[in-house]
Enzyme design. Sequence first.
Site, PDB file in Angstrom:
ATOM      1  N   ASN A 118     -21.745 -25.687 -40.603  1.00  0.00           N
ATOM      2  CA  ASN A 118     -22.704 -25.901 -41.689  1.00  0.00           C
ATOM      3  C   ASN A 118     -23.884 -26.715 -41.152  1.00  0.00           C
ATOM      4  O   ASN A 118     -23.733 -27.878 -40.795  1.00  0.00           O
ATOM      5  CB  ASN A 118     -21.970 -26.648 -42.815  1.00  0.00           C
ATOM      6  CG  ASN A 118     -22.876 -27.043 -43.975  1.00  0.00           C
ATOM      7  OD1 ASN A 118     -24.085 -27.191 -43.820  1.00  0.00           O
ATOM      8  ND2 ASN A 118     -22.275 -27.211 -45.133  1.00  0.00           N
ATOM      9  N   LYS A 174     -29.145 -40.361 -48.827  1.00  0.00           N
ATOM     10  CA  LYS A 174     -27.776 -39.881 -49.088  1.00  0.00           C
ATOM     11  C   LYS A 174     -26.802 -40.473 -48.073  1.00  0.00           C
ATOM     12  O   LYS A 174     -25.726 -40.953 -48.435  1.00  0.00           O
ATOM     13  CB  LYS A 174     -27.742 -38.344 -49.036  1.00  0.00           C
ATOM     14  CG  LYS A 174     -26.350 -37.755 -49.250  1.00  0.00           C
ATOM     15  CD  LYS A 174     -26.319 -36.233 -49.146  1.00  0.00           C
ATOM     16  CE  LYS A 174     -24.889 -35.721 -49.120  1.00  0.00           C
ATOM     17  NZ  LYS A 174     -24.767 -34.289 -48.843  1.00  0.00           N
ATOM     18  N   ASP A 231     -13.546 -32.740 -43.320  1.00  0.00           N
ATOM     19  CA  ASP A 231     -13.249 -31.866 -44.451  1.00  0.00           C
ATOM     20  C   ASP A 231     -13.468 -32.678 -45.715  1.00  0.00           C
ATOM     21  O   ASP A 231     -13.107 -33.850 -45.786  1.00  0.00           O
ATOM     22  CB  ASP A 231     -11.822 -31.320 -44.385  1.00  0.00           C
ATOM     23  CG  ASP A 231     -11.691 -30.051 -45.204  1.00  0.00           C
ATOM     24  OD1 ASP A 231     -12.489 -29.118 -45.009  1.00  0.00           O
ATOM     25  OD2 ASP A 231     -10.795 -29.979 -46.073  1.00  0.00           O
ATOM     26  N   HIS A 287     -19.972 -40.243 -49.007  1.00  0.00           N
ATOM     27  CA  HIS A 287     -18.636 -40.035 -48.452  1.00  0.00           C
ATOM     28  C   HIS A 287     -18.688 -39.820 -46.935  1.00  0.00           C
ATOM     29  O   HIS A 287     -17.993 -40.473 -46.173  1.00  0.00           O
ATOM     30  CB  HIS A 287     -18.012 -38.829 -49.165  1.00  0.00           C
ATOM     31  CG  HIS A 287     -18.916 -37.623 -49.270  1.00  0.00           C
ATOM     32  ND1 HIS A 287     -20.182 -37.697 -49.790  1.00  0.00           N
ATOM     33  CD2 HIS A 287     -18.763 -36.345 -48.876  1.00  0.00           C
ATOM     34  CE1 HIS A 287     -20.748 -36.512 -49.744  1.00  0.00           C
ATOM     35  NE2 HIS A 287     -19.912 -35.664 -49.179  1.00  0.00           N
ATOM     36  N   ARG A 288     -19.552 -38.881 -46.481  1.00  0.00           N
ATOM     37  CA  ARG A 288     -19.603 -38.562 -45.054  1.00  0.00           C
ATOM     38  C   ARG A 288     -20.185 -39.732 -44.262  1.00  0.00           C
ATOM     39  O   ARG A 288     -19.708 -40.054 -43.174  1.00  0.00           O
ATOM     40  CB  ARG A 288     -20.424 -37.280 -44.832  1.00  0.00           C
ATOM     41  CG  ARG A 288     -20.263 -36.694 -43.420  1.00  0.00           C
ATOM     42  CD  ARG A 288     -20.824 -35.289 -43.323  1.00  0.00           C
ATOM     43  NE  ARG A 288     -20.119 -34.370 -44.197  1.00  0.00           N
ATOM     44  CZ  ARG A 288     -20.575 -33.953 -45.358  1.00  0.00           C
ATOM     45  NH1 ARG A 288     -21.771 -34.296 -45.806  1.00  0.00           N
ATOM     46  NH2 ARG A 288     -19.829 -33.153 -46.091  1.00  0.00           N
ATOM     47  N   TYR A 326     -22.407 -29.052 -53.635  1.00  0.00           N
ATOM     48  CA  TYR A 326     -22.427 -29.580 -55.006  1.00  0.00           C
ATOM     49  C   TYR A 326     -23.465 -30.688 -55.200  1.00  0.00           C
ATOM     50  O   TYR A 326     -23.454 -31.371 -56.220  1.00  0.00           O
ATOM     51  CB  TYR A 326     -21.042 -30.134 -55.355  1.00  0.00           C
ATOM     52  CG  TYR A 326     -19.923 -29.108 -55.385  1.00  0.00           C
ATOM     53  CD1 TYR A 326     -19.631 -28.404 -56.557  1.00  0.00           C
ATOM     54  CD2 TYR A 326     -19.146 -28.846 -54.260  1.00  0.00           C
ATOM     55  CE1 TYR A 326     -18.597 -27.478 -56.609  1.00  0.00           C
ATOM     56  CE2 TYR A 326     -18.103 -27.915 -54.296  1.00  0.00           C
ATOM     57  CZ  TYR A 326     -17.843 -27.240 -55.463  1.00  0.00           C
ATOM     58  OH  TYR A 326     -16.821 -26.324 -55.508  1.00  0.00           O
ATOM     59  N   PHE A 352     -26.944 -29.787 -50.108  1.00  0.00           N
ATOM     60  CA  PHE A 352     -26.215 -28.516 -50.096  1.00  0.00           C
ATOM     61  C   PHE A 352     -24.986 -28.641 -50.991  1.00  0.00           C
ATOM     62  O   PHE A 352     -24.728 -29.696 -51.577  1.00  0.00           O
ATOM     63  CB  PHE A 352     -25.803 -28.158 -48.657  1.00  0.00           C
ATOM     64  CG  PHE A 352     -24.759 -29.072 -48.069  1.00  0.00           C
ATOM     65  CD1 PHE A 352     -25.116 -30.307 -47.556  1.00  0.00           C
ATOM     66  CD2 PHE A 352     -23.422 -28.704 -48.050  1.00  0.00           C
ATOM     67  CE1 PHE A 352     -24.157 -31.160 -47.026  1.00  0.00           C
ATOM     68  CE2 PHE A 352     -22.453 -29.549 -47.514  1.00  0.00           C
ATOM     69  CZ  PHE A 352     -22.826 -30.780 -47.002  1.00  0.00           C
TER      70      PHE A 352
HETATM   71  P1  IMP Z   1     -15.932 -28.354 -46.361  1.00  0.00           P
HETATM   72  O1  IMP Z   1     -15.642 -29.758 -45.970  1.00  0.00           O
HETATM   73  O2  IMP Z   1     -17.039 -27.789 -45.518  1.00  0.00           O
HETATM   74  O3  IMP Z   1     -14.716 -27.486 -46.395  1.00  0.00           O
HETATM   75  O4  IMP Z   1     -16.562 -28.423 -47.795  1.00  0.00           O
HETATM   76  C1  IMP Z   1     -15.861 -28.194 -48.995  1.00  0.00           C
HETATM   77  C2  IMP Z   1     -16.827 -27.903 -50.107  1.00  0.00           C
HETATM   78  O5  IMP Z   1     -17.486 -29.097 -50.492  1.00  0.00           O
HETATM   79  C3  IMP Z   1     -17.919 -26.885 -49.796  1.00  0.00           C
HETATM   80  O6  IMP Z   1     -18.153 -26.132 -50.964  1.00  0.00           O
HETATM   81  C4  IMP Z   1     -19.107 -27.739 -49.463  1.00  0.00           C
HETATM   82  O7  IMP Z   1     -20.308 -27.069 -49.762  1.00  0.00           O
HETATM   83  C5  IMP Z   1     -18.883 -28.925 -50.359  1.00  0.00           C
HETATM   84  N1  IMP Z   1     -19.427 -30.134 -49.738  1.00  0.00           N
HETATM   85  C6  IMP Z   1     -19.025 -30.716 -48.569  1.00  0.00           C
HETATM   86  N2  IMP Z   1     -19.753 -31.803 -48.316  1.00  0.00           N
HETATM   87  C7  IMP Z   1     -20.649 -31.907 -49.334  1.00  0.00           C
HETATM   88  C8  IMP Z   1     -21.705 -32.824 -49.617  1.00  0.00           C
HETATM   89  O8  IMP Z   1     -21.996 -33.768 -48.874  1.00  0.00           O
HETATM   90  N3  IMP Z   1     -22.387 -32.594 -50.749  1.00  0.00           N
HETATM   91  C9  IMP Z   1     -22.116 -31.558 -51.595  1.00  0.00           C
HETATM   92  N4  IMP Z   1     -21.164 -30.675 -51.374  1.00  0.00           N
HETATM   93  C10 IMP Z   1     -20.429 -30.848 -50.245  1.00  0.00           C
END
Ligand code: IMP
Length: 193
Positions: free
Chosen positions: A12, A176, A69, A181-182, A154, A152
């Site tokens: 991503n 952000k 994740d 979280h990240r 949510y 991106f």
């Molecule tokens: P994954 O960690 O890439 O599997 O993300 C799981 C889901 O959460 C996906 O639909 C991502 O688009 C969403 N997501 C992950 N990180 C974020 C964020 O920082 N903001 C908004 N949506 C997120």
Amino acid sequence: RCQMKLVSATANPHKYKEMKEILSGKINLLPRPDEIPEIVEDASDLKGNALLKAQGIMKATGLPAIADDTGLEVDALNGAPGVHSARYAGPDANGGENIEKLLNELASVPMNERGARFRTIIVILFPDRSIITAEGIVSGKIALTPKGKLGFGYDSVFLPEDVPGKTFGELTNSEKNRISHRGKALQGIIGKL
Ligand code: IMP
């Protein structure tokens, strides 16, 4: 130790950019090589999925790999979509479709009951199989309608409690990253290196 090389497991580009900015000056984050096939994320929790991604990248490159994740946990939905956040509206769902489903599910839920949090687990896996993990959480609410075009996933419906009245979709990357979280999970994992 400074400028240690880590290969990112994320496909991503938004996530990669966030992580690159947060780690800049501390870690040399290399992009995920294009030729590595998609990694199936079928573990039952965030840590399991982060580990699957890190394993796939570490084995393919022979270098330490970093994977995250993330799940969105909504109180009124008993913690859903959680580990299923990426595929909430279906196997190939995009951000817009996932948001549409989320807002539909919450259509009758008033603002004071729309509490939610993003939870991220980050894993670094080294070629000697040692593992470091960290968690990051940001609390907030799900907005009634999407707002903001930045970010991106949510982001346009998440109102972090630290920035009243604004969604993540209205924050710049650096705004952000400071509260997300990240961002928190990455700060935590840097501290453990
Ligand atoms: P994954 O960690 O890439 O599997 O993300 C799981 C889901 O959460 C996906 O639909 C991502 O688009 C969403 N997501 C992950 N990180 C974020 C964020 O920082 N903001 C908004 N949506 C997120």
